[in-house]
Scaffold this motif. Structure first.
Motif, PDB file in Angstrom:
ATOM      1  N   TYR A  69      42.626  -5.034   0.001  1.00  0.00           N
ATOM      2  CA  TYR A  69      41.817  -4.849   1.204  1.00  0.00           C
ATOM      3  C   TYR A  69      42.462  -5.580   2.370  1.00  0.00           C
ATOM      4  O   TYR A  69      43.284  -6.488   2.174  1.00  0.00           O
ATOM      5  CB  TYR A  69      40.374  -5.310   0.994  1.00  0.00           C
ATOM      6  N   ALA A  70      42.123  -5.158   3.566  1.00  0.00           N
ATOM      7  CA  ALA A  70      42.643  -5.788   4.781  1.00  0.00           C
ATOM      8  C   ALA A  70      41.737  -5.429   5.947  1.00  0.00           C
ATOM      9  O   ALA A  70      41.038  -4.424   5.917  1.00  0.00           O
ATOM     10  CB  ALA A  70      44.066  -5.305   5.071  1.00  0.00           C
ATOM     11  N   ASP A  71      41.785  -6.270   6.976  1.00  0.00           N
ATOM     12  CA  ASP A  71      41.032  -5.963   8.191  1.00  0.00           C
ATOM     13  C   ASP A  71      41.967  -5.998   9.392  1.00  0.00           C
ATOM     14  O   ASP A  71      43.042  -6.596   9.339  1.00  0.00           O
ATOM     15  CB  ASP A  71      39.874  -6.955   8.388  1.00  0.00           C
ATOM     16  N   LEU A  72      41.545  -5.351  10.449  1.00  0.00           N
ATOM     17  CA  LEU A  72      42.223  -5.407  11.736  1.00  0.00           C
ATOM     18  C   LEU A  72      41.138  -5.545  12.787  1.00  0.00           C
ATOM     19  O   LEU A  72      40.308  -4.643  12.940  1.00  0.00           O
ATOM     20  CB  LEU A  72      43.057  -4.148  11.988  1.00  0.00           C
ATOM     21  N   GLN A  73      41.147  -6.670  13.473  1.00  0.00           N
ATOM     22  CA  GLN A  73      40.117  -6.938  14.465  1.00  0.00           C
ATOM     23  C   GLN A  73      40.445  -6.251  15.792  1.00  0.00           C
ATOM     24  O   GLN A  73      41.575  -5.822  16.022  1.00  0.00           O
ATOM     25  CB  GLN A  73      39.956  -8.448  14.649  1.00  0.00           C
ATOM     26  N   ASN A  74      39.457  -6.159  16.672  1.00  0.00           N
ATOM     27  CA  ASN A  74      39.635  -5.475  17.962  1.00  0.00           C
ATOM     28  C   ASN A  74      40.732  -6.092  18.812  1.00  0.00           C
ATOM     29  O   ASN A  74      41.326  -5.406  19.642  1.00  0.00           O
ATOM     30  CB  ASN A  74      38.315  -5.458  18.743  1.00  0.00           C
ATOM     31  N   ASN A  75      41.014  -7.384  18.602  1.00  0.00           N
ATOM     32  CA  ASN A  75      42.073  -8.049  19.368  1.00  0.00           C
ATOM     33  C   ASN A  75      43.444  -7.881  18.711  1.00  0.00           C
ATOM     34  O   ASN A  75      44.433  -8.450  19.170  1.00  0.00           O
ATOM     35  CB  ASN A  75      41.753  -9.530  19.559  1.00  0.00           C
ATOM     36  N   HIS A  80      42.329 -10.896   7.057  1.00  0.00           N
ATOM     37  CA  HIS A  80      42.416 -10.774   5.602  1.00  0.00           C
ATOM     38  C   HIS A  80      43.439  -9.705   5.260  1.00  0.00           C
ATOM     39  O   HIS A  80      43.432  -8.622   5.864  1.00  0.00           O
ATOM     40  CB  HIS A  80      41.077 -10.322   5.006  1.00  0.00           C
ATOM     41  N   PHE A  81      44.282  -9.997   4.284  1.00  0.00           N
ATOM     42  CA  PHE A  81      45.208  -8.998   3.754  1.00  0.00           C
ATOM     43  C   PHE A  81      45.550  -9.419   2.335  1.00  0.00           C
ATOM     44  O   PHE A  81      46.285 -10.389   2.132  1.00  0.00           O
ATOM     45  CB  PHE A  81      46.485  -8.898   4.593  1.00  0.00           C
ATOM     46  N   PHE A  82      44.999  -8.730   1.361  1.00  0.00           N
ATOM     47  CA  PHE A  82      45.205  -9.087  -0.038  1.00  0.00           C
ATOM     48  C   PHE A  82      45.420  -7.846  -0.891  1.00  0.00           C
ATOM     49  O   PHE A  82      44.741  -6.843  -0.713  1.00  0.00           O
ATOM     50  CB  PHE A  82      43.984  -9.834  -0.609  1.00  0.00           C
ATOM     51  N   VAL A  83      46.343  -7.974  -1.822  1.00  0.00           N
ATOM     52  CA  VAL A  83      46.547  -6.975  -2.867  1.00  0.00           C
ATOM     53  C   VAL A  83      46.326  -7.701  -4.195  1.00  0.00           C
ATOM     54  O   VAL A  83      46.768  -8.845  -4.361  1.00  0.00           O
ATOM     55  CB  VAL A  83      47.959  -6.353  -2.802  1.00  0.00           C
ATOM     56  N   LYS A  92      51.414  -0.983  -2.833  1.00  0.00           N
ATOM     57  CA  LYS A  92      50.023  -1.005  -2.360  1.00  0.00           C
ATOM     58  C   LYS A  92      49.915  -1.689  -0.998  1.00  0.00           C
ATOM     59  O   LYS A  92      49.237  -1.210  -0.102  1.00  0.00           O
ATOM     60  CB  LYS A  92      49.101  -1.717  -3.361  1.00  0.00           C
ATOM     61  N   GLY A  93      50.577  -2.838  -0.847  1.00  0.00           N
ATOM     62  CA  GLY A  93      50.544  -3.553   0.426  1.00  0.00           C
ATOM     63  C   GLY A  93      51.174  -2.740   1.548  1.00  0.00           C
ATOM     64  O   GLY A  93      50.662  -2.710   2.664  1.00  0.00           O
ATOM     65  N   SER A  94      52.278  -2.066   1.251  1.00  0.00           N
ATOM     66  CA  SER A  94      52.941  -1.228   2.260  1.00  0.00           C
ATOM     67  C   SER A  94      52.036  -0.090   2.695  1.00  0.00           C
ATOM     68  O   SER A  94      51.957   0.242   3.884  1.00  0.00           O
ATOM     69  CB  SER A  94      54.261  -0.677   1.714  1.00  0.00           C
ATOM     70  N   TYR A  95      51.359   0.509   1.748  1.00  0.00           N
ATOM     71  CA  TYR A  95      50.422   1.589   2.054  1.00  0.00           C
ATOM     72  C   TYR A  95      49.310   1.071   2.972  1.00  0.00           C
ATOM     73  O   TYR A  95      48.958   1.710   3.963  1.00  0.00           O
ATOM     74  CB  TYR A  95      49.845   2.128   0.746  1.00  0.00           C
ATOM     75  N   LEU A  96      48.790  -0.097   2.649  1.00  0.00           N
ATOM     76  CA  LEU A  96      47.698  -0.689   3.419  1.00  0.00           C
ATOM     77  C   LEU A  96      48.152  -1.104   4.819  1.00  0.00           C
ATOM     78  O   LEU A  96      47.458  -0.836   5.797  1.00  0.00           O
ATOM     79  CB  LEU A  96      47.145  -1.888   2.641  1.00  0.00           C
ATOM     80  N   ILE A  97      49.313  -1.720   4.937  1.00  0.00           N
ATOM     81  CA  ILE A  97      49.770  -2.165   6.264  1.00  0.00           C
ATOM     82  C   ILE A  97      50.069  -0.963   7.158  1.00  0.00           C
ATOM     83  O   ILE A  97      49.789  -0.989   8.355  1.00  0.00           O
ATOM     84  CB  ILE A  97      50.982  -3.130   6.174  1.00  0.00           C
ATOM     85  N   LYS A  98      50.585   0.102   6.588  1.00  0.00           N
ATOM     86  CA  LYS A  98      50.837   1.310   7.389  1.00  0.00           C
ATOM     87  C   LYS A  98      49.539   1.886   7.920  1.00  0.00           C
ATOM     88  O   LYS A  98      49.487   2.390   9.045  1.00  0.00           O
ATOM     89  CB  LYS A  98      51.628   2.333   6.576  1.00  0.00           C
ATOM     90  N   ARG A  99      48.483   1.798   7.144  1.00  0.00           N
ATOM     91  CA  ARG A  99      47.175   2.255   7.621  1.00  0.00           C
ATOM     92  C   ARG A  99      46.697   1.377   8.774  1.00  0.00           C
ATOM     93  O   ARG A  99      46.140   1.871   9.742  1.00  0.00           O
ATOM     94  CB  ARG A  99      46.169   2.252   6.483  1.00  0.00           C
ATOM     95  N   LEU A 100      46.941   0.063   8.668  1.00  0.00           N
ATOM     96  CA  LEU A 100      46.567  -0.822   9.775  1.00  0.00           C
ATOM     97  C   LEU A 100      47.377  -0.505  11.027  1.00  0.00           C
ATOM     98  O   LEU A 100      46.837  -0.540  12.135  1.00  0.00           O
ATOM     99  CB  LEU A 100      46.741  -2.295   9.388  1.00  0.00           C
ATOM    100  N   PHE A 124      55.324  -9.614   5.491  1.00  0.00           N
ATOM    101  CA  PHE A 124      55.103  -9.250   6.887  1.00  0.00           C
ATOM    102  C   PHE A 124      56.431  -9.111   7.636  1.00  0.00           C
ATOM    103  O   PHE A 124      56.580  -8.213   8.465  1.00  0.00           O
ATOM    104  CB  PHE A 124      54.158 -10.244   7.560  1.00  0.00           C
ATOM    105  N   GLU A 125      57.404  -9.960   7.337  1.00  0.00           N
ATOM    106  CA  GLU A 125      58.724  -9.810   7.967  1.00  0.00           C
ATOM    107  C   GLU A 125      59.347  -8.466   7.593  1.00  0.00           C
ATOM    108  O   GLU A 125      59.933  -7.794   8.450  1.00  0.00           O
ATOM    109  CB  GLU A 125      59.647 -10.958   7.552  1.00  0.00           C
ATOM    110  N   HIS A 126      59.205  -8.079   6.344  1.00  0.00           N
ATOM    111  CA  HIS A 126      59.726  -6.785   5.884  1.00  0.00           C
ATOM    112  C   HIS A 126      59.118  -5.624   6.677  1.00  0.00           C
ATOM    113  O   HIS A 126      59.762  -4.586   6.867  1.00  0.00           O
ATOM    114  CB  HIS A 126      59.436  -6.611   4.384  1.00  0.00           C
TER     115      HIS A 126
END
Length: 154
Positions: A69-75, A80-83, A92-100, A124-126
């Motif tokens: 799960y992960a969140d992206l705030q309005n700012n 939160h970002f956890f697999v 899984k993390g790559s899939y989630l970050i691309k959605r963010l 995150f650097e990747h």
């Protein structure tokens, strides 16, 4: 894999995911005292539910089971970002970050920020984030943590 919005019924499962991930994965980079402060065995579930209701994360599922799960705030900040600890290094993390990233673009954001743990920094650097500053004295439940304030231009 699918991503859906958070439901209040997810709270306990997400806490178990955080607890297990911190204790199995982040324990490579943090002391026992830090791990216990970050993800204590006893945690106020009402406080956790409030946190999640406030953040409204996206929940990653595979075959009906929550695996991240992960969140992206309005700012543009990711709080939160956890697999799940047993689903690491499977994309899984790559899939989630691309959605963010997609969500951020839909929101008209120009950048995304995160305070990454030592463990999460390479991930995150990747994905194109750069360290803006290192925070050596972030405190949580009496323990000092090193975090990295990172950002990515969109």
């Amino acid at each position: 894999m699918s991503i859906r919005r958070y439901h209040p019924d997810d709270a306990e499962t997400l806490w178990e995911l955080v607890f297990n991930t911190v204790h199995h994965i982040n324990s490579r980079d943090y002391s026992d005292e830090q791990i216990k402060a970050w993800a204590p065995a006893e945690y106020d579930m009402n406080e956790w539910k409030e946190e999640l209701c406030d953040k409204q994360p996206l929940v990653l599922c595979l075959e009906g089971k929550i695996c991240g799960y992960a969140d992206l705030q309005n700012n543009g900040h990711i709080n939160h970002f956890f697999v799940a600890h047993d689903r690491q290094r499977e994309g899984k993390g790559s899939y989630l970050i691309k959605r963010l990233f997609s969500k951020a673009q839909d929101m008209g954001l120009k950048e995304i920020t995160v305070e990454a743990s030592i463990t999460a920094r390479p991930f995150f650097e990747h994905h194109g984030f750069s360290v803006v500053r290192e925070e050596k004295y972030a405190y949580l439940r009496g323990q000092k943590f090193t975090l990295f304030f990172m950002k990515k231009k969109l």
